[in-house]
Scaffold this motif. Structure first.
Motif, short mmCIF file in Angstrom:
data_model
loop_
_atom_site.label_atom_id
_atom_site.label_comp_id
_atom_site.label_asym_id
_atom_site.label_seq_id
_atom_site.Cartn_x
_atom_site.Cartn_y
_atom_site.Cartn_z
N UNK A 1 37.71 53.96 46.00
CA UNK A 1 37.26 52.54 45.87
C UNK A 1 37.52 51.98 44.34
N UNK A 2 37.23 52.73 43.53
CA UNK A 2 37.32 52.05 42.12
C UNK A 2 38.80 51.83 41.69
N UNK A 3 39.54 53.15 41.90
CA UNK A 3 41.34 52.77 41.38
C UNK A 3 41.89 51.55 42.37
N UNK A 4 41.55 51.58 43.48
CA UNK A 4 42.15 50.42 44.48
C UNK A 4 41.37 48.98 43.97
N UNK A 5 40.21 48.91 43.69
CA UNK A 5 39.74 47.81 43.23
C UNK A 5 40.60 47.36 42.02
N UNK A 6 40.47 48.23 40.94
CA UNK A 6 41.37 47.97 39.73
C UNK A 6 42.59 47.30 40.28
N UNK A 7 43.35 48.28 40.82
CA UNK A 7 44.92 47.65 41.10
C UNK A 7 44.89 46.41 41.79
N UNK A 8 43.92 46.00 42.69
CA UNK A 8 43.68 44.77 43.45
C UNK A 8 43.67 43.86 42.59
N UNK A 9 42.55 44.11 41.62
CA UNK A 9 42.33 42.84 40.60
C UNK A 9 43.41 42.67 39.61
N UNK A 10 44.33 43.73 39.39
CA UNK A 10 45.54 43.51 38.29
C UNK A 10 46.32 42.81 39.09
N UNK A 11 46.80 43.20 40.41
CA UNK A 11 47.65 42.35 41.10
C UNK A 11 47.41 40.87 41.43
N UNK A 12 46.03 40.86 41.67
CA UNK A 12 45.61 39.48 41.86
C UNK A 12 45.68 38.49 40.64
N UNK A 13 45.39 38.92 39.38
CA UNK A 13 45.43 38.25 38.14
C UNK A 13 46.76 37.97 37.94
N UNK B 1 49.24 37.77 39.91
CA UNK B 1 49.95 36.75 40.75
C UNK B 1 49.32 35.40 40.44
N UNK B 2 48.26 35.14 40.17
CA UNK B 2 47.66 33.69 39.82
C UNK B 2 48.01 33.25 38.54
N UNK B 3 48.24 34.21 37.39
CA UNK B 3 48.59 33.43 36.23
C UNK B 3 50.16 33.25 36.43
N UNK B 4 51.08 34.08 37.32
CA UNK B 4 52.45 33.54 37.26
C UNK B 4 52.34 32.25 38.08
N UNK B 5 51.51 32.01 39.06
CA UNK B 5 51.73 31.03 40.11
C UNK B 5 51.06 29.69 39.36
N UNK B 6 50.30 29.96 38.34
CA UNK B 6 49.81 28.74 37.45
C UNK B 6 50.97 28.36 36.56
N UNK B 7 51.69 29.33 36.32
CA UNK B 7 52.88 28.78 35.09
C UNK B 7 53.89 28.07 35.83
N UNK B 8 53.95 28.24 37.18
CA UNK B 8 54.80 27.27 37.63
C UNK B 8 54.61 25.75 37.40
#
Length: 305
Positions: free
Chosen positions: A66-78, A80-87
């Motif tokens: 649970x913990x490592x996948x939660x961290x990976x998911x939060x990293x990937x979500x962050x 993605x969001x910062x890149x798409x905001x940069x557009x």
């Protein structure tokens, strides 16, 4: 085995570079980056769940996962969001080009924190890609690159670099099947976008039916295919070569900006893209090139005598 890993890394990079081609038209239809990404992640979940069931893999997580996948998911979500905001702050091709600083970050993280040997070919690849990126990086005459846009892309690059390194070094993560790993990354990653909506960002929908096709394409190409191939490539060839193959991302982004977004391409940009392709090719030939460089290094003292 390595050839398969290189192929997977190339597919991952090329499909991830399609992000701007599908995201920018959705912005033009009134969607915000957070909503685009929420639909992108959520639309990928049923497909992955069906594939897991079809292959007979359990979906439920063990407690230690649970913990490592939660961290990976939060990293990937962050990321993605910062890149798409940069557009919203800069040309999407420029943003995708700047994103490619993450291989440098991966190489440095692996060298300084995990004592990975910094190969000569890695340095050459970084130099070639750096030169290519300089040539690709341009802005319209009289305009300036947004500081906010640069900051957002740098955050996206750093979080993605940490994601790649963690996927490579975590024994728990390496033991999880790729489809299951990707499914739960999207689940935890979606929580980033749900949190943003809960704190005041509106949930927006496409204003045209074509928008739903773009969302489906985002869910399939830069999400399911790209992230799945990325994970498999890391397990096969490691995080640094996989990151270096990310050089194909800005090349894809620039090519699609011409074909889909009707943006012009110059000779300078074409030359930059060729340099990046050359760097990617060098990754595949790393072993023999390293041997040649080592022989040349041993020869120099003899030549000086």
């Amino acid at each position: 085995m390595k050839l398969k890993g290189y192929l997977l890394a190339a597919i991952a990079a090329a499909t991830y570079g399609t992000n701007p081609a599908f995201a920018v038209p959705l912005y033009e239809q009134g969607m915000n980056p957070n909503s685009v990404l929420l639909f992108r992640y959520m639309m990928g979940l049923p497909v992955l769940a069906a594939m897991l069931i079809w292959r007979g893999h359990p979906i439920a997580l063990q407690q230690r996962e649970i913990m490592p996948l939660a961290v990976l998911g939060l990293l990937m979500g962050t990321s993605s969001l910062t890149l798409f905001e940069a557009y919203n702050y800069m040309n999407s091709g420029v943003a995708s080009t700047l994103l490619f600083v993450y291989p440098v970050m991966v190489a440095l993280l692996m060298t300084f924190f995990f004592h990975e040997h910094f190969r000569a070919t890695t340095g050459i690849c970084l130099a070639l890609t750096g030169a290519g990126l300089i040539m690709l990086l341009r802005t319209p005459e009289g305009s300036e690159i947004s500081v906010a846009g640069i900051a957002l892309v740098m955050i996206s690059s750093l979080t993605y670099a940490i994601y790649l390194v963690m996927t490579n070094v975590s024994k728990t993560v390496r033991g999880i099947p790729t489809l299951k790993l990707l499914f739960w990354q999207l689940v935890f990653g979606s929580s980033v976008f749900i949190f943003v909506i809960a704190t005041g960002s509106p949930l927006t929908l496409p204003s045209q039916s074509s928008g739903w096709l773009n969302l489906a394409a985002l869910a399939l190409l830069p999400t399911i295919i790209s992230l799945g191939c990325t994970t498999a490539a890391i397990h096969s060839i490691g995080s640094t070569p996989t990151a270096l193959f990310g050089a194909l991302e800005p090349v894809t982004a620039v090519a699609l900006s011409v074909a889909v977004l009707n943006q012009a391409i110059t000779v300078r940009e074409l030359a930059g893209g060729l340099l990046i392709v050359a760097a990617t090719t060098l990754v595949v030939a790393a072993d023999p090139v390293d041997k040649v460089l080592l022989r040349m290094r041993k020869m120099f003292p003899k030549l000086r005598k």
